[in-house]
Structures are given as C-alpha cells and as structure tokens.
Scaffold this active site. Structure first.
Site, PDB file in Angstrom:
ATOM      1  N   PHE A 142       0.850  -1.188   0.000  1.00 52.53           N
ATOM      2  CA  PHE A 142       0.000   0.000   0.000  1.00 52.53           C
ATOM      3  C   PHE A 142       0.888   1.242   0.000  1.00 52.53           C
ATOM      4  O   PHE A 142       1.858   1.316   0.762  1.00 52.53           O
ATOM      5  CB  PHE A 142      -0.922   0.009   1.221  1.00 52.53           C
ATOM      6  N   ASP A 145       2.106  -5.146   8.378  1.00 55.01           N
ATOM      7  CA  ASP A 145       0.935  -4.278   8.245  1.00 55.01           C
ATOM      8  C   ASP A 145      -0.287  -5.194   8.157  1.00 55.01           C
ATOM      9  O   ASP A 145      -0.407  -6.001   7.231  1.00 55.01           O
ATOM     10  CB  ASP A 145       1.075  -3.420   6.979  1.00 55.01           C
ATOM     11  N   TYR A 177     -10.844   0.789  10.919  1.00 51.67           N
ATOM     12  CA  TYR A 177     -12.032   1.236  10.179  1.00 51.67           C
ATOM     13  C   TYR A 177     -12.438   0.307   9.050  1.00 51.67           C
ATOM     14  O   TYR A 177     -13.453   0.550   8.391  1.00 51.67           O
ATOM     15  CB  TYR A 177     -11.836   2.655   9.631  1.00 51.67           C
ATOM     16  N   LYS A 178     -11.694  -0.773   8.829  1.00 49.56           N
ATOM     17  CA  LYS A 178     -12.072  -1.737   7.801  1.00 49.56           C
ATOM     18  C   LYS A 178     -12.905  -2.851   8.443  1.00 49.56           C
ATOM     19  O   LYS A 178     -14.041  -2.644   8.821  1.00 49.56           O
ATOM     20  CB  LYS A 178     -10.824  -2.271   7.104  1.00 49.56           C
ATOM     21  N   ARG A 224     -12.733  -4.485  -6.954  1.00 47.49           N
ATOM     22  CA  ARG A 224     -12.391  -5.106  -5.679  1.00 47.49           C
ATOM     23  C   ARG A 224     -13.655  -5.315  -4.854  1.00 47.49           C
ATOM     24  O   ARG A 224     -14.444  -4.384  -4.655  1.00 47.49           O
ATOM     25  CB  ARG A 224     -11.393  -4.224  -4.932  1.00 47.49           C
TER      26      ARG A 224
END
Length: 416
Positions: free
Chosen positions: A129, A201, A226-227, A375
């Site tokens: 990322f 990560d 938050y995912k 996605r």
C-alpha cells in the site's frame, strides 16, 4: 451453486447469520466494501451520542478520569489483542497507520543500527500500500545516512532481497489490491534467519483472517480499525510491540501521552514503561470510543469461524463470476489457494472503473483500484450468501446490457 434459493438456504444455516442484525445496514444495499470502510455497528450512533451529550457535555474535562478517556487507548488495545495473537498490554489504539509506521520504522532502524550499523536497507514490495512506501521514503530522506528502500515485484523474490544489509522487512500480510496473503510464520522465520526485523501491516488482516503475532515471533505490527473492525471512517489505528521489544523501543514522536508521568509536566521526556510509550499526543475521544462498538461484536464469535465463512463467501463469489459471467473479459487476480487469500476478491476488467460505478448505482457497493481492478470485500459478520448471488447477477446484467458505458460512470471522484 445454481439458484438464489440455494444461497438463502446457506444463510439460514449460517452460525454467524444473526450477527448481521448488529449492524446498521440497509436491506437494499449489497455492501462488499468492508475491506475499505466497515459498516457501522448498530450501537455506534448511541455510543457517539453518549460521548457527546453525557461525557463531553455534562462531564466536560472530568471525563478524562470519570469516563475512562485517558485509559481508552490501552483498554481498546487489550480488547483487540486476541484478534491478532497479541498478549495483554502489547497493543494500543492510537494515531494512524502512517504515523505508527513512522514510529516503528524509526525505532527498528535505530535498534538495528546499535546491533549492526551495516544494516541500512528496508525491504518491501512494490505492490505494498503506497502510504507504507511513502513513510519509508520520507524517513530515509530525514536520516540521510545511506539508508535504502529495496522493493521486490514478486513475493518469490523476497528471500534473495533480504540479505546481510537488511535492517527490517516491512510486509503487508494481505495485499490491498489482489488479496494475496503471505505465510506470516514462514516469512517471519526467513526474515529472522537473515538477521532482520519483521514489521507487519495488518490493515487487511485484523478482523478478517486469523493472525498470531506472538506465535510467529513477529517484531512489530500496525493495523487499522475502520475496515473489518468497523470502527468508523478514519478511526484510530493500532500498534503492536511484543513485551520483549517494548522497553528497547525508542519513540521518535515523543509526545506527552507517551511520558511516564505526563501530568508532572516535566520538561524532560521520560518514556513510559511498556505499551504506553507507543502513544504520542492527545487522543480523538469521540472517534476512539466508537472502536469499541465493533470490537464488542467480535467477542460473540472467534476468528476461526470468521475465516471459515470468509473462505466460503469468496469461493462462492469466484465460482459464480467465472460461471455466470464467463463471456465477459474478467480476469481473477486473487489467489484461489485458501492459504494465500485474504477476505476480498479482485477481478480485472478493461473498464473496471466504469463497471464498478454502474454496480454502485444499482446498490452493489465495492470499489476500484488501479489498474483496472474491481475489488469486492467480504465481511463475514454481515455479508450474506444471498448478497454474493445477487451481486454477481447484477454484475452480469451490467456487463450484458453494457450499462457501464453511460457517460456518468466515467466521471472520476476524488476517491475511487
């Protein structure tokens, strides 16, 4: 699977099915983007109201003590710890992944410099990322002491890239674009054999796949809430450091919340013992308080049950796309092998952005990542099997009718 009724039957037999009722999700929405932003828990609105109307409005500054605000980063960290294989007092919820990465990279490089000054390379993947790579690049520019960021283009290249000059390997467990999942145990062992530190990560892992940080003997980890953890947009991230590394951790962002006794107001920084030293400045209490709402749902199940359903959902989605949309130019970029797959499935399409916008307009919400990647995230706490069936049927219709060619679907927003 040959019919929608079969999907409904799977939902009736789903041991996690009742947990969907604990989320505020409209029945008309098929939400397949929990890998980017989770759905709000049903308790979140009331919790926010309590923080604002009672703890802030009535308690005012007293709430730092009376409402437990000051202790919340540690309290939430201990509640999150079992989801990632961490021990008590090894996790704090604080800051962002980017800020926490800066802390860990800086501390890891300093630790390695004390052990072996010749180790000046950070190894990562070019497909990592971007924020992870940007933080490493910025830190290297600040250090200006011959440090290097070495990137590989394929996971198979990592063993050769990690050498005697490597200080630290910064690896994302589940790739944000493809859903490829590393073997954390094997790769951590390899990193250690080469004399480097392993920084993981967990942005697309925490709450989605079982993780055992202590079991694999990792060195550092970060992740977001938050995912899959459903903490809310921009909710604070978390940082994990095992007890064996804690008091050797040198905090590059030595803010007052990481001080051993912050309210002594001493002009000299003295780091807290243990997990507290990973904190920096004053925490965002309204946002942080909502993180607990999502974590509380996880207490009603376990990561093994979540993983079983995650694999069943992604297996079904891949099967249906490949059988019911076979005449269209969709290419799977997510591994089929369970051990190498996270909890989302990605397909390339030459007009991926437009196709995704057309899906969203019909209530099937996924997202788009360059280049050409559709996605779809599967959150077992609230994603149903019938959602998978209906999403694929909508995808088939969007492609067959070429609805995605409508001009409005080509207009790009700031966020894709």
């Amino acid at each position: 699977m040959n019919s929608r009724d079969e999907a409904l039957a799977l939902d009736r037999a789903d041991p996690l099915g009742a947990l969907r009722d604990q989320f505020a999700l409209a029945s008309s929405t098929i939400y397949l983007d929990g890998n980017s932003l989770g759905v709000p828990p049903a308790t979140a609105a009331q919790r926010a109201q309590t923080v604002i109307a009672a703890e802030w409005t009535q308690g005012l500054i007293r709430s730092w003590n009376s409402a437990g605000w000051f202790a919340l980063p540690r309290h939430l960290g201990n509640k999150l710890a079992p989801l990632i294989g961490a021990a008590e007092n090894e996790v704090v919820v604080t800051d962002t992944i980017s800020i926490n990465l800066f802390k860990l990279l800086s501390a890891g490089l300093r630790l390695q410099n004390e052990r072996d000054p010749k180790r000046r390379v950070i190894v990562s993947e070019r497909s990592n990322f971007p924020t992870d790579l940007y933080i490493a690049q910025g830190l290297i520019e600040q250090l200006d002491r011959g440090y290097e960021l070495r990137l590989v283009d394929d996971p198979a290249e990592l063993p050769d890239a990690i050498g005697d000059d490597t200080a630290l390997a910064m690896i994302t467990h589940v790739n944000y674009r493809t859903g490829y999942m590393h073997d954390m145990a094997a790769l951590t062992q390899l990193i250690h054999r080469k004399g480097a530190l392993a920084l993981w990560d967990l942005a697309h892992s925490a709450g989605a796949v079982p993780v055992d940080l202590n079991g694999v003997d990792a060195d550092y980890a970060v992740g977001c809430t938050y995912k899959y953890l459903n903490g809310g947009p921009g909710s604070p991230a978390f940082v994990w450091v095992p007890q064996r590394h804690q008091n050797a951790f040198t905090q590059p962002l030595s803010g007052w919340w990481g001080h051993r006794a912050p309210f002594e107001m001493n002009p000299q920084y003295r780091p807290d013992d243990g997990v507290g030293r990973f904190l920096c400045g004053t925490q965002p209490m309204v946002s942080m308080a909502l993180v607990e709402c999502g974590l509380d749902v996880f207490l009603q199940t376990d990561m093994q049950a979540i993983r079983r359903k995650s694999l069943a959902l992604t297996d079904l989605f891949i099967e249906l796309v490949e059988t019911r949309c076979s005449e269209f130019p969709l290419q799977l970029v997510t591994p089929r092998t369970h051990a190498q797959r996270g909890s989302h499935a990605s397909f390339e399409h030459p007009h991926g952005y437009e196709v995704m916008q057309a899906l969203i307009a019909r209530g099937v919400i996924g997202d788009y990542r360059e280049p050409r990647v559709l996605r779809f995230g599967f959150t077992p706490l609230y994603t149903r099997y019938v959602d998978v069936w209906d999403a694929v049927e909508t995808l088939r219709d969007v492609l067959a009718s070429e609805a995605w060619r409508a001009p409005e679907f080509a207009t790009r927003g700031a966020v894709t």
